[in-house]
Design a protein around this motif. Structure first.
Motif, PDB file in Angstrom:
ATOM      1  N   PRO A 164     -64.718  75.064  19.688  1.00  0.00           N
ATOM      2  CA  PRO A 164     -63.851  74.297  18.792  1.00  0.00           C
ATOM      3  C   PRO A 164     -63.932  74.818  17.367  1.00  0.00           C
ATOM      4  O   PRO A 164     -64.963  75.346  16.930  1.00  0.00           O
ATOM      5  CB  PRO A 164     -64.413  72.874  18.895  1.00  0.00           C
ATOM      6  CG  PRO A 164     -65.851  73.063  19.271  1.00  0.00           C
ATOM      7  CD  PRO A 164     -65.872  74.273  20.171  1.00  0.00           C
ATOM      8  N   VAL A 209     -64.830  61.238  18.102  1.00  0.00           N
ATOM      9  CA  VAL A 209     -65.203  61.153  19.517  1.00  0.00           C
ATOM     10  C   VAL A 209     -64.725  62.416  20.222  1.00  0.00           C
ATOM     11  O   VAL A 209     -63.763  63.065  19.796  1.00  0.00           O
ATOM     12  CB  VAL A 209     -64.588  59.898  20.191  1.00  0.00           C
ATOM     13  CG1 VAL A 209     -65.124  58.636  19.554  1.00  0.00           C
ATOM     14  CG2 VAL A 209     -63.069  59.925  20.107  1.00  0.00           C
ATOM     15  N   THR A 210     -65.430  62.781  21.273  1.00  0.00           N
ATOM     16  CA  THR A 210     -65.101  63.993  22.013  1.00  0.00           C
ATOM     17  C   THR A 210     -63.725  63.870  22.660  1.00  0.00           C
ATOM     18  O   THR A 210     -63.380  62.838  23.248  1.00  0.00           O
ATOM     19  CB  THR A 210     -66.152  64.257  23.093  1.00  0.00           C
ATOM     20  OG1 THR A 210     -67.434  64.381  22.464  1.00  0.00           O
ATOM     21  CG2 THR A 210     -65.847  65.547  23.843  1.00  0.00           C
ATOM     22  N   CYS A 211     -62.923  64.915  22.538  1.00  0.00           N
ATOM     23  CA  CYS A 211     -61.585  64.935  23.130  1.00  0.00           C
ATOM     24  C   CYS A 211     -61.705  64.919  24.648  1.00  0.00           C
ATOM     25  O   CYS A 211     -62.456  65.711  25.231  1.00  0.00           O
ATOM     26  CB  CYS A 211     -60.831  66.178  22.660  1.00  0.00           C
ATOM     27  SG  CYS A 211     -59.206  66.387  23.423  1.00  0.00           S
ATOM     28  N   ASP A 212     -60.966  64.037  25.293  1.00  0.00           N
ATOM     29  CA  ASP A 212     -61.057  63.934  26.752  1.00  0.00           C
ATOM     30  C   ASP A 212     -60.107  64.896  27.458  1.00  0.00           C
ATOM     31  O   ASP A 212     -60.047  64.919  28.688  1.00  0.00           O
ATOM     32  CB  ASP A 212     -60.773  62.500  27.225  1.00  0.00           C
ATOM     33  CG  ASP A 212     -59.510  61.928  26.618  1.00  0.00           C
ATOM     34  OD1 ASP A 212     -58.704  62.720  26.080  1.00  0.00           O
ATOM     35  OD2 ASP A 212     -59.335  60.706  26.652  1.00  0.00           O
ATOM     36  N   HIS A 231     -62.575  68.265  26.538  1.00  0.00           N
ATOM     37  CA  HIS A 231     -64.002  67.936  26.680  1.00  0.00           C
ATOM     38  C   HIS A 231     -64.840  68.607  25.604  1.00  0.00           C
ATOM     39  O   HIS A 231     -65.948  69.080  25.862  1.00  0.00           O
ATOM     40  CB  HIS A 231     -64.504  68.310  28.071  1.00  0.00           C
ATOM     41  CG  HIS A 231     -63.758  67.627  29.175  1.00  0.00           C
ATOM     42  ND1 HIS A 231     -63.921  66.289  29.482  1.00  0.00           N
ATOM     43  CD2 HIS A 231     -62.804  68.093  30.026  1.00  0.00           C
ATOM     44  CE1 HIS A 231     -63.122  65.956  30.477  1.00  0.00           C
ATOM     45  NE2 HIS A 231     -62.425  67.039  30.825  1.00  0.00           N
ATOM     46  N   GLY A 232     -64.296  68.661  24.386  1.00  0.00           N
ATOM     47  CA  GLY A 232     -65.056  69.155  23.262  1.00  0.00           C
ATOM     48  C   GLY A 232     -64.999  70.645  23.042  1.00  0.00           C
ATOM     49  O   GLY A 232     -65.572  71.150  22.068  1.00  0.00           O
ATOM     50  N   THR A 233     -64.316  71.392  23.899  1.00  0.00           N
ATOM     51  CA  THR A 233     -64.275  72.846  23.734  1.00  0.00           C
ATOM     52  C   THR A 233     -63.228  73.280  22.713  1.00  0.00           C
ATOM     53  O   THR A 233     -63.291  74.385  22.183  1.00  0.00           O
ATOM     54  CB  THR A 233     -63.959  73.537  25.069  1.00  0.00           C
ATOM     55  OG1 THR A 233     -62.640  73.148  25.504  1.00  0.00           O
ATOM     56  CG2 THR A 233     -64.985  73.153  26.125  1.00  0.00           C
ATOM     57  N   GLY A 289     -61.838  69.854  19.068  1.00  0.00           N
ATOM     58  CA  GLY A 289     -62.787  69.400  20.076  1.00  0.00           C
ATOM     59  C   GLY A 289     -63.113  67.931  19.984  1.00  0.00           C
ATOM     60  O   GLY A 289     -63.724  67.363  20.878  1.00  0.00           O
ATOM     61  N   THR A 290     -62.719  67.297  18.892  1.00  0.00           N
ATOM     62  CA  THR A 290     -62.948  65.867  18.693  1.00  0.00           C
ATOM     63  C   THR A 290     -61.686  65.212  18.154  1.00  0.00           C
ATOM     64  O   THR A 290     -60.809  65.880  17.588  1.00  0.00           O
ATOM     65  CB  THR A 290     -64.095  65.608  17.711  1.00  0.00           C
ATOM     66  OG1 THR A 290     -63.805  66.250  16.464  1.00  0.00           O
ATOM     67  CG2 THR A 290     -65.423  66.127  18.259  1.00  0.00           C
ATOM     68  N   CYS A 335     -56.344  67.514  20.460  1.00  0.00           N
ATOM     69  CA  CYS A 335     -57.243  67.488  19.305  1.00  0.00           C
ATOM     70  C   CYS A 335     -56.967  68.598  18.320  1.00  0.00           C
ATOM     71  O   CYS A 335     -57.689  68.747  17.330  1.00  0.00           O
ATOM     72  CB  CYS A 335     -58.695  67.560  19.757  1.00  0.00           C
ATOM     73  SG  CYS A 335     -59.146  69.139  20.540  1.00  0.00           S
TER      74      CYS A 335
END
Length: 366
Positions: free
Chosen positions: A97, A149-152, A155-157, A184-185, A180
């Motif tokens: 990210p 919060v982590t992007c769903d 998944h934060g990548t 990533g968030t 995102c």
């Protein structure tokens, strides 16, 4: 993080219309205008986020795929696929990210100074209108007490991968996550002061040290005094472009200060002592008998202190003998008597001069 389908209460094969109906039904129950409780407000945010993802066909497909390629997890392919992954950045070797913090832009400000300021240098207080760090969130972009919060989707990548089958195998490509934007968030509660930017525009006062010897067009650099970056990132630089104001009496040539002194005909003949007001105080100037128009009197080390130097230039005073234009009869008789006594030769041609000021200029710069 809860499953978006469960949040909306629909099945995974629900149509776009079913998803819209479910969201509208929940919105009527949970909207803050209808249900002011904190629990309802939090649930409403989750419902809105779930709808934003599932109502967009591309984001829904990425969500259903878990942010990975649908042919084998995170890109673990064999054969030719591994070769393409190595050269094209596929698989699990992505860049990760990107940071929300970015360096701020440089700023340019034009300021005017007087010639006397240039002589020894000075300090000025100038107002600058730039982006500054948001005091509410201190650059975090979030409301105080909350965090990203982590992007769903990714998944934060910060990236989503897609696989294209070809005759040579599976080619994996990675692109920034659309949900995102590659961070990533996700910030569910952005700061209301800066609108989630981590910075706001404000007018501030900056103390500027103007060194001696500067001239029009010179730019001074103040590192870290420019725009604060996105997300509270490091500030850019501030550049100050100098303009030296015109002075009615004094001018400059390099580090020398130039001026012209008008001398009466009598003082030019007999000589005198005069006190002139220089930029840095009074100067006593001796005018020798017989001084001519165009002569330059030099006062050492009364000019401008050089840039990055401690040596001063000179004060150069050009002489202009003023011939009286109105004389009474007695004065005319005295001058006529003086001329007859002197028995000067008639006017004759001499080397051509481009006027008095050209003569002064040539001597000034010699």
């Amino acid at each position: 993080m809860a499953d978006h389908y469960e949040t909306l209460g629909v099945s995974r094969d629900a149509s776009a219309e079913d998803i819209k109906k479910a969201y509208r039904k929940l919105a009527r129950q949970l909207h803050p205008d209808v249900n002011p409780s904190p629990e309802a407000a939090e649930t409403f945010k989750n419902v809105t986020h779930a709808y934003d993802v599932l109502s967009d066909a591309q984001q829904r497909a990425e969500y259903d795929a878990g942010g990975r390629n649908p042919f084998g997890g995170a890109g673990g392919f064999g054969g030719f696929g591994d070769i393409f992954d190595t050269f094209f950045g596929g698989g699990g070797g992505g860049r990760g990210p990107r940071s929300r913090q970015e360096r701020g832009e440089d700023a340019l400000l034009r300021i005017e100074v007087d010639l006397v300021d240039v002589m020894f240098g000075t300090t000025k207080q100038v107002e600058v209108d730039t982006a500054v760090l948001c005091e509410t969130c201190e650059g975090s972009c979030c409301q105080p007490g909350t965090s990203p919060v982590t992007c769903d989707i990714c998944h934060g990548t910060g990236q989503v991968q897609r696989t294209v089958r070809s005759l040579l195998g599976n080619v994996v490509t990675a692109s920034p996550c659309g949900s995102c934007r590659g961070y990533g968030t996700i910030i569910p509660n952005p700061c209301v002061t800066c609108q989630g930017q981590g910075r706001v525009r404000a007018r501030r006062t900056v103390s500027v040290d103007i060194p001696s010897g500067v001239d029009t067009g010179l730019r001074l650099q103040m590192p870290g005094s420019g725009e604060v970056g996105q997300g509270g990132g490091p500030s850019g630089d501030l550049y100050l472009e100098i303009k030296v104001r015109h002075d009615d009496v004094f001018s400059r040539n390099g580090d020398d200060v130039l001026c012209t002194l008008e001398v009466s005909m009598a003082d030019a003949i007999l000589g005198t002592t005069s006190t002139i007001k220089a930029l840095d105080g009074d100067v006593d100037l001796e005018i020798r008998p017989g001084v001519q128009s165009g002569d330059v009197l030099v006062i050492k080390s009364r000019g401008i202190t050089g840039l990055r130097s401690t040596t001063r230039g000179d004060l150069r005073v050009g002489v202009q003998v003023v011939t009286p234009q109105k004389l009474d009869h007695k004065e005319r008789d005295l001058i006529r008597s003086f001329a007859e006594r002197r028995r000067e030769p008639n006017p004759k041609l001499a080397h051509f001069q481009q006027g008095l000021f050209a003569k002064l200029r040539d001597r000034f710069v010699s």
